[in-house]
Design a protein around this motif. Structure first.
Motif, short mmCIF file in Angstrom:
data_model
loop_
_atom_site.label_atom_id
_atom_site.label_comp_id
_atom_site.label_asym_id
_atom_site.label_seq_id
_atom_site.Cartn_x
_atom_site.Cartn_y
_atom_site.Cartn_z
N UNK A 131 52.49 43.58 46.08
CA UNK A 131 52.11 44.79 46.82
C UNK A 131 50.60 44.87 47.01
N UNK A 132 49.83 44.49 46.00
CA UNK A 132 48.36 44.50 46.12
C UNK A 132 47.90 43.51 47.19
N UNK A 133 48.58 42.37 47.27
CA UNK A 133 48.21 41.37 48.27
C UNK A 133 48.48 41.90 49.67
N UNK A 134 49.68 42.46 49.89
CA UNK A 134 50.02 42.97 51.22
C UNK A 134 49.09 44.11 51.62
N UNK A 135 48.80 44.99 50.68
CA UNK A 135 47.93 46.13 51.00
C UNK A 135 46.51 45.68 51.35
N UNK A 136 46.05 44.62 50.70
CA UNK A 136 44.69 44.13 50.97
C UNK A 136 44.56 43.60 52.39
N UNK A 174 38.69 36.24 32.22
CA UNK A 174 39.59 36.69 33.30
C UNK A 174 41.01 36.15 33.14
N UNK A 175 41.32 35.55 31.99
CA UNK A 175 42.62 34.89 31.85
C UNK A 175 43.80 35.85 31.96
N UNK A 176 43.59 37.14 31.69
CA UNK A 176 44.70 38.10 31.74
C UNK A 176 44.73 38.91 33.03
N UNK A 177 43.84 38.59 33.98
CA UNK A 177 43.80 39.33 35.25
C UNK A 177 44.95 38.86 36.15
N UNK A 180 42.93 35.04 47.09
CA UNK A 180 41.78 35.80 47.58
C UNK A 180 41.68 37.14 46.86
N UNK A 181 42.81 37.83 46.75
CA UNK A 181 42.81 39.13 46.08
C UNK A 181 42.54 38.95 44.59
N UNK A 182 43.13 37.92 43.99
CA UNK A 182 42.92 37.66 42.57
C UNK A 182 41.45 37.36 42.28
N UNK A 183 40.83 36.55 43.16
CA UNK A 183 39.42 36.21 42.97
C UNK A 183 38.54 37.44 43.07
N UNK A 184 38.86 38.33 44.00
CA UNK A 184 38.09 39.58 44.13
C UNK A 184 38.20 40.41 42.86
N UNK A 185 39.39 40.48 42.30
CA UNK A 185 39.61 41.25 41.09
C UNK A 185 38.90 40.62 39.90
N UNK A 186 38.94 39.28 39.83
CA UNK A 186 38.24 38.57 38.75
C UNK A 186 36.74 38.79 38.83
N UNK A 187 36.19 38.74 40.03
CA UNK A 187 34.75 38.94 40.20
C UNK A 187 34.34 40.32 39.71
N UNK A 188 35.18 41.31 39.97
CA UNK A 188 34.86 42.65 39.51
C UNK A 188 34.88 42.73 37.99
#
Length: 474
Positions: free
Chosen positions: A174-179, A166-169, A433-441
């Motif tokens: 904008x993704x944070x605000x939208x979430x 996940x090092x490049x995620x 929080x958003x980054x962790x969700x993306x990493x988990x996926x």
């Protein structure tokens, strides 16, 4: 008492199970084929292979150990634990297999440091002495260290493999605000209490007599090997105080220069004759002698024996008294904490930063000075609980990340009490929080893809499980 010893009880389960599973491997596992096991009542089976992932077996006893540990720790499972636990173990094996393919490494010093911190925590829980821990665990500290080593190594390999995937995620603002824009207040993340801590540490002075004693031991080992009386690996198993490598006869395996202490690496990489033993090498961990096994490209494989000088109680008391005097000077205003750090602190990691402690937040991939209480060293957290912002602690003893006993005082620089995150004040928290969700996926998708290309066999009774990852049943 139950709460005090819960962590030790969990470890005891693991250590006892290691011996049980080794016995099972030698006994029933090699003589009971899968179709025979399936016709036998569960209570008649000592142990059995319930899954195979690649060429790695998962035993029924592996699952039982995880289940019992989880129950004692109050853990709840996503689904039926009979399905969820084997799947969890299988996913770990996938990460370990990929770590081997990608040549992911962890240094023996990292493993040893982690074990040292765990052992020190356990000693504190049982009353502060190694003898009490050995009595409670019914094992010597050396035996405990040896049996912890493989688990600690695997944990670090798994984490480093996950980090690599996940090092490049990344995420954008904008993704944070939208979430978060449409979330209810109750769904906004709660930010736990965070503290910033400054520290001054003193390493108790070790007498020249004690240093000479350790060096004489190492010279004696060298002489015994040179005279043909014994082998280096035998002495390492008997006497080395590096628990990770001692059980391997002192062997570290093929290791790059960057994973070794610089002083150790300089000597190890300059060795040319496997029949010779190095001069005595001093590192942050203690004193070593080294024997070359082989060189391969930019990696070297060596054996070593580590001996650590013993810090006397008198030296610890002397350092504590000095630190209490320094704390009094700071409280009286005769000097600032920052000035005292520059004049007295032995901690090179914090000395150039006015004593401010920091750590690598592996989960979020950042280095930060803001600690949640769970992330502080146990001894430091205990002192922080007593302090208001700006106050200085009394001197206390702790074990640093090199496994050495030191004395310390701390200042609580700042505390931010727990609260609901806001986009203006806690953007980094919300981004995480958003980054962790993306990493988990990303990790989920990787596991699913990895399963497609990995041999998996399981007992029939698991094939109707509701697994988190698709593709196990083929």
């Amino acid at each position: 008492m139950k709460h005090t010893f819960k962590g030790l009880a969990l470890l005891l389960i693991g250590l006892l199970s290691a011996g049980m599973m080794a016995t099972a491997h030698k006994a029933s596992l090699q003589v009971l084929p899968n179709d025979t096991i399936s016709t036998m009542p569960d209570h008649s089976i000592v142990d059995e292979v319930i899954w195979v992932v690649g060429d790695e077996p998962i035993l029924k006893s592996d699952v039982e150990v995880v289940r019992l540990s989880g129950e004692m720790d109050g853990q709840s499972w996503r689904d039926n634990p009979d399905c969820a636990i084997p799947e969890q173990i299988a996913v770990q094996k996938l990460y370990l297999h990929q770590a081997a393919i990608d040549s992911i490494e962890v240094s023996e010093s990292d493993i040893s440091s982690s074990i040292d911190r765990q052992i020190n925590y356990m000693i504190q829980q049982v009353g502060g002495s190694k003898e009490k821990l050995e009595e409670y665990m019914h094992k010597s500290v050396s035996q405990i260290r040896q049996q912890m080593r493989d688990d600690f190594k695997n944990q670090q390999l798994i984490q480093r493999m996950r980090d690599k995937l996940v090092e490049d995620v990344t995420v954008t603002p904008a993704e944070v605000r939208n979430h978060f824009k449409d979330l209810s207040q109750d769904s906004i993340p709660f930010v736990p209490t965070e503290v910033e801590v400054q520290i001054i540490t003193l390493q108790p002075k070790i007498s020249q007599e004690e240093i000479n004693r350790v060096k004489n031991l190492l010279r004696e080992y060298t002489e015994r090997v040179t005279n043909g009386e014994t082998t280096f690996s035998t002495l390492a198993r008997l006497y080395s105080e590096d628990p990770g490598s001692a059980r391997q006869g002192g062997e570290l395996g093929y290791t790059g220069r960057g994973l070794l202490d610089p002083a150790f690496a300089n000597v190890a990489f300059n060795l040319t004759d496997p029949s010779k033993i190095s001069k005595i090498v001093e590192t942050e961990f203690g004193y070593h002698i080294i024997q070359l096994i082989d060189k391969r490209g930019d990696k070297v494989n060596v054996r070593h024996i580590l001996r650590k000088p013993v810090v006397s109680a008198e030296a610890l008391d002397t350092a504590s008294i000095k630190l209490d005097s320094i704390a009094s000077l700071i409280r009286s205003g005769e000097q600032t904490f920052e000035q005292a750090v520059a004049s007295f602190s032995d901690d090179k990691d914090t000395r150039n930063n006015h004593g401010l402690m920091a750590y690598n937040d592996v989960e979020n991939g950042v280095r930060t000075s803001k600690f949640q209480m769970k992330d502080l060293p146990t001894e430091v957290a205990r002192e922080v609980e007593k302090l208001n912002i700006g106050e200085i602690s009394n001197a206390f003893q702790m074990v640093n990340d090199k496994g050495k006993s030191v004395c310390a005082i701390i200042k609580l620089k700042n505390r931010v009490d727990g609260h609901r995150a806001t986009i203006t004040e806690d953007f980094q928290v919300m981004k995480n929080v958003v980054l962790e969700k993306k990493r988990k996926q990303v990790l989920h998708d990787w596991v699913v893809e990895k399963i497609k290309h990995t041999y998996v066999r399981m007992n029939d009774r698991y094939k109707n499980c509701n697994f988190e990852y698709e593709g196990w049943v083929k």
